[in-house]
Design an enzyme around this catalytic site. Structure first.
Site, PDB file in Angstrom:
ATOM      1  CB  THR A  12      23.767  34.922  37.544  1.00 51.99           C
ATOM      2  OG1 THR A  12      23.227  35.372  36.290  1.00 51.99           O
ATOM      3  CG2 THR A  12      23.500  35.958  38.620  1.00 51.99           C
TER       4      THR A  12
ATOM      5  CD  GLN B 165      23.341  13.742  51.391  1.00 55.16           C
ATOM      6  OE1 GLN B 165      23.204  14.952  51.516  1.00 55.16           O
ATOM      7  NE2 GLN B 165      22.438  12.873  51.804  1.00 55.16           N
TER       8      GLN B 165
ATOM      9  CG  LEU C   1      29.133  46.690  35.950  1.00 55.01           C
ATOM     10  CD1 LEU C   1      29.264  47.787  34.896  1.00 55.01           C
ATOM     11  CD2 LEU C   1      29.537  45.338  35.311  1.00 55.01           C
TER      12      LEU C   1
ATOM     13  CD  GLU D 110      34.757  38.501  38.894  1.00 56.84           C
ATOM     14  OE1 GLU D 110      35.204  38.211  37.777  1.00 56.84           O
ATOM     15  OE2 GLU D 110      35.479  38.836  39.858  1.00 56.84           O
TER      16      GLU D 110
ATOM     17  N   GLY E 215      21.907  45.084  37.935  1.00 56.62           N
ATOM     18  CA  GLY E 215      22.778  43.960  38.287  1.00 56.62           C
ATOM     19  C   GLY E 215      23.158  43.220  37.014  1.00 56.62           C
TER      20      GLY E 215
ATOM     21  CG  HIS F 283      31.756  15.863  55.953  1.00 54.77           C
ATOM     22  ND1 HIS F 283      32.259  16.044  54.695  1.00 54.77           N
ATOM     23  CD2 HIS F 283      32.796  16.121  56.789  1.00 54.77           C
ATOM     24  CE1 HIS F 283      33.539  16.396  54.765  1.00 54.77           C
ATOM     25  NE2 HIS F 283      33.893  16.438  56.026  1.00 54.77           N
ATOM     26  N   GLY F 284      27.621  13.465  56.214  1.00 51.37           N
ATOM     27  CA  GLY F 284      26.406  13.188  56.986  1.00 51.37           C
ATOM     28  C   GLY F 284      26.079  14.367  57.895  1.00 51.37           C
TER      29      GLY F 284
ATOM     30  CG  PHE G 263      34.923  46.042  38.465  1.00 50.76           C
ATOM     31  CD1 PHE G 263      35.494  46.638  37.352  1.00 50.76           C
ATOM     32  CD2 PHE G 263      33.794  45.261  38.284  1.00 50.76           C
ATOM     33  CE1 PHE G 263      34.944  46.460  36.089  1.00 50.76           C
ATOM     34  CE2 PHE G 263      33.238  45.069  37.034  1.00 50.76           C
ATOM     35  CZ  PHE G 263      33.818  45.673  35.932  1.00 50.76           C
TER      36      PHE G 263
ATOM     37  CD  GLU H 158      24.412  52.247  38.671  1.00 52.21           C
ATOM     38  OE1 GLU H 158      23.198  52.466  38.443  1.00 52.21           O
ATOM     39  OE2 GLU H 158      25.346  52.904  38.182  1.00 52.21           O
TER      40      GLU H 158
END
Ligand code: COS
Length: 384
Positions: free
Chosen positions: A366, A337, A124, A364, A130, A339-340, A122, A126
């Site tokens: 922001t 976090q 769109l 798609e 954006g 998982h540290g 697709f 450029e």
């Protein structure tokens, strides 16, 4: 709308098993090689994954939106690059043709897309257009029975693999905004069409994007989607409404995966003489994530059901994309976090997911574009 609960159940189970047994074990390989292995692509084809949303009449499975998001929840549980490979055929690369194409365009392209014989992209965005998509500069100038296309499209997902491109181009330079834009189907082998080098991205290795460059590309007028000039921007917006809901569903799946990994880690990891899952500050992060994922899942399903009922879901799609992708970002952050220090090391999937899911809040549309769409629709409705 779920057409047949039992059939959907079988499909969801098969995809869940495929994700767990075939895709999750190959995630590191994809991240390291930046490629989706050919045997996995064949399995995508065998399972019909290229044609999930393409109607049965054209060889696809013809999933409703509710069915599609239910599948996307499962696909979201593994590296986004896997889904991305067949995602454009089910979404932004085919929906324009499906919604607005002529019968001849549908009959020619949709079966090829459904089987995965042909991949689609697709176009769109450029270099200078954006978020302000209606400002695009690519031109399509009528010349007898053809159009001559000139311009550059940027960050085009699956461009290196695509056989066809849905391209938004300006057919009427006299109209600066959206009304002068038309949509075309352009085949890869058309002379004058070339690709830029592959982009080096922060994450999602295995999913490829590049520029698509049109240098005096001559296409027959029969490639104009629907055969009507000036409605290409609307086609693009309708495509994005659906695509945004799909990305919201994928975000829910990704958040579920990250939370599941973090929960397992918290149960196994001991500090201060006990599993860290026993600590209330860790529990707060687990609980907040669980509740937010649940909220996003409900929202996505509701919007999907409304679309299946034929309602205009522009607002709901943007609400879902905004909430689910931002939620996914918060969950990613909490799971690192939990998982540290280990969460910063590539041995754990969370390090990769943290980078991969960052894109959900950008492509798609922001988060800020979703806010703008939602607020505009509210104001318009209030003024009616
Ligand atoms: N469905 C159908 N038609 C739509 C629509 C939708 N969801 N959204 C807008 N339109 C129509 C409008 O009704 C309007 O039609 P009329 O001219 O007949 O009134 C036309 O399209 C122009 O709409 P609008 O005035 O809202 O356009 P704007 O240029 O102001 O901007 C935004 C619209 C900003 C919302 C749009 O440019 C956008 O979504 N930008 C982000 C692009 C994006 O997501 N890019 C990601 C890359 S693609 S993966």
């Amino acid at each position: 709308m779920i057409r047949d609960a039992q059939t959907l159940h079988i499909l969801v189970d098969a995809i869940a098993q495929f994700v767990d047994e075939a895709l999750i074990p190959r995630e590191n390989e994809v991240a390291e090689t930046d490629e989706i292995p050919a045997d996995i692509v064949s399995q995508f084809q065998d399972m019909g994954l290229f044609g999930l949303t393409i109607p049965e009449a054209y060889g696809g499975l013809g999933l409703t939106m509710e069915e599609e998001v239910t599948i996307a929840f499962e696909l979201g549980r593994t590296s986004p690059a896997f889904r991305s490979y067949f995602g454009t055929n089910n979404g932004i690369g085919s929906i324009g043709i499906l919604l607005d194409g002529t019968d001849a365009q549908k009959e020619h392209y949709l079966p090829l897309l459904a089987s995965g014989e042909l991949l689609s992209s697709f176009c769109l965005t450029e270099p200078d257009s954006g978020s302000d998509a209606a400002s695009l500069k690519t031109t399509a100038v009528r010349d007898g029975d053809d159009y001559i296309i000139n311009g550059t499209k940027r960050f085009i997902t699956n461009a290196p693999h695509a056989g066809i491109f849905t391209v938004m181009a300006r057919t009427n330079p006299g109209i600066k905004g959206s009304g002068g834009i038309s949509a075309f189907i352009i085949e890869r082998e058309t002379p004058g069409l070339s690709l830029g080098k592959r982009d080096h991205k922060m994450g999602q290795q295995g999913a490829h994007t590049s520029d698509v460059i049109f240098d005096n590309v001559r296409v027959p007028a029969s490639q104009l989607i629907g055969g009507v000039e000036g409605v290409g921007f609307k086609t693009a917006m309708k495509v994005l409404d659906k695509g945004r809901l799909h990305i919201a569903a994928v975000s829910v799946g990704a958040a579920e995966r990250m939370l599941s990994d973090a929960l397992n880690y918290a149960i196994e990891r001991k500090q201060f003489g006990q599993p860290i899952a026993e600590f209330q500050l860790i529990q707060a992060m687990l609980a907040d994530s669980k509740a937010e994922i649940y909220a996003a899942r409900c929202m996505v399903l509701d919007a999907a059901r409304q679309r299946d009922e034929g309602r205009d879901i522009g607002t709901e799609a943007s609400c879902s994309k905004m909430f689910a992708t931002e939620m996914c970002g918060r969950v990613a952050d909490r799971c690192v976090q939990i998982h540290g220090g280990a969460g910063y090391i590539s041995e754990y999937a969370i390090e990769r997911f943290y980078r991969d899911v960052r894109l959900f809040r950008l492509y798609e549309g922001t988060t800020q574009i979703q806010q703008l769409v939602i607020a505009r629709n509210m104001i318009r409705a209030a003024q009616r």
